[in-house]
Design an enzyme around this catalytic site. Sequence first.
Site, PDB file in Angstrom:
ATOM      1  N   GLY A 158       7.547 -30.078  42.903  1.00  0.00           N
ATOM      2  CA  GLY A 158       6.592 -29.717  44.164  1.00  0.00           C
ATOM      3  C   GLY A 158       5.207 -28.173  43.173  1.00  0.00           C
ATOM      4  N   SER A 159       4.996 -27.734  44.223  1.00  0.00           N
ATOM      5  CA  SER A 159       4.298 -27.096  44.289  1.00  0.00           C
ATOM      6  C   SER A 159       4.399 -25.828  43.327  1.00  0.00           C
ATOM      7  CB  SER A 159       3.238 -26.274  44.894  1.00  0.00           C
ATOM      8  OG  SER A 159       2.208 -27.513  45.469  1.00  0.00           O
ATOM      9  N   VAL A 160       5.645 -25.882  43.063  1.00  0.00           N
ATOM     10  CA  VAL A 160       5.964 -24.098  42.208  1.00  0.00           C
ATOM     11  C   VAL A 160       6.247 -24.641  40.696  1.00  0.00           C
ATOM     12  CG1 VAL A 160       8.341 -23.730  43.999  1.00  0.00           C
ATOM     13  CG2 VAL A 160       8.353 -25.031  41.960  1.00  0.00           C
TER      14      VAL A 160
END
Length: 604
Positions: free
Chosen positions: A320-322
């Site tokens: 995801g966004s990491v």
Amino acid sequence: MRPRRATAAAILPQPRPQPRPQPRPPSTTLGSPGRRLTAGLLGVGMLLSVLGARLVELQGLDGSAYAARAAKQRERTVELIAARGAILDRNGAALAMSVDARLVFADQLLIRPADALSVAAELGPLLGLPVATLAPKLVAHGRKDNRYVVLARGLTPSAGRRVAELKVPGIGVAAEPRRLYPNGNLAGNLLGWVGRDGVAHAGFERWQRALLTGRNGELVAEVGHNGRPIPSGQHLERDPVPGQDLQLTIDRDIQWKAQQAIAAQVTATGAVNGSVIVMDPHTGEVLAMATAPTVDPNDPAAAPFDDRWNRPLTDVYEPGSVNKVITAAAGLELNAFNPQTPFTIPPTLRLAGKTFHDAETHGVERLTFAGVLAKSSNIGTILASQRIGAQRLYGFLRSFGFGQPSGLGLPGESRGILPPADQWNGTQQYTIPFGQGLSVTAMQVASVYATVANDGVRVTPTLVRGSIGANGELRPAAPPSSRRVISVRTARQLRDMLEAVTGVEGTAPKARIAGYRVAGKTGTAQRVDSACHCYRGYTASFVGFAPADRPQLLVAVVLQNPVRGHFGGSVAAPVFHDVMTFALETREIPPTGTRPPVVRLTDP
């Protein structure tokens, strides 16, 4: 404590006394006395001739061979188990150690089958074994008698002494170290365990078994016809060599806090499991690697099979966004954009037949790239990635360590899933930049952010500080390898933007720590469910470092499928806050006292 050397007198079983032979009754012979006398003299003469010939054969021809065979039959060989090396934390506290214990064995040659049940009844209560299990091991079953059958392992010295005091013929007691994990489940998934049979299973115990195990010794003793050792006949064939003591980079106190914090949050959120990694980004040293639920290596069978894995290394998930920090690093390094480059973010974006949207509904927004990262905009990240290109982005993903083992070296580590850019399908070229369509481990993600914290240099993660010599001094391990991934300038730009993530306008204000500057990134990814081969549930994560302007520690947190809240900023960031606060205090790292830079997130 190293076990004392066993002696033959202490460990060899004693024979059961044999009944005295009864006199045979006089035989009756038919015929006259003279005939009986003549026949008797002839028989005696023939017997003496045969015996004489046999005696000449034994003495002259086969004497040496028979003597050697007789000596061999009098020998008993007992293995002397070498003490396994201890595993210590970075401050010398024992995480695994060998303690004095006893092994009980049987010599089937000295146990009569008729006595098996009675012997089993005597030993059973002391060994904790039922008679039905023990009795068959005491006698041979259609095969040659076994002189060494292990009945029980890991007994306390007092239990071994009680067995010896029974003086049961054919039963022996020997010293054999037992593996003990004095802190219970602390770092259990990382350490692995050693079974009662001395075989290492999983984790560090298996990985470093060659150094930890040592080399067993051997005691050879001669026994007389009554089975008792002949003192002048016993000799040590080979001395046992203890295994090496190894010191890890793990800090026992930080490991304890990490386990407590993630276990509490797994319970609070109803997550399937969770993981925490604490690292020194400059040295690559792993200070903690925790997972919940966990396993107690003293009793691994008590934990479900899936809970015995070291999840930060074995479990893969879509980050995801990491993952957006790698897209940001690629764009900054290639001068495709800078932190203040403006982007117009529509409410939705239609590409390759799929409609993309952000986590929260919004109208048209004008953000800087720093704002795209701080607010974790999927649409903004897609637009930025189009300035990079799939092939170049793939190169940065590989350079940061995705699609390959971290270099830590522990068994069972996954390399994750990163298809080559020319195999990305129509949607992957848009989803991979914001962290969907590839799979990683928590260790790989932690290493990415450690690289950013370390001014763009990736240091291979490490768990071993060194070995302990006979003089008690540490022999340091070889330093881990390192290589530059991005420039110092790019790394510091990323740190400033990541610090904005924990600000009031960012997605993780719960990660902030009073008095310290904190940088990091949230992740809220759809979770692949193998049961339906679809996305169902979420992976929530937060990874960051402090102090942001002079990073000393990194903490990565991952929660799988939490059901009471699922955003990384709301369920993972609080764990980061607790663990990082404790680690900063434990390592006595003071605030830098500097003020954070002003980072503009919106474009007027």
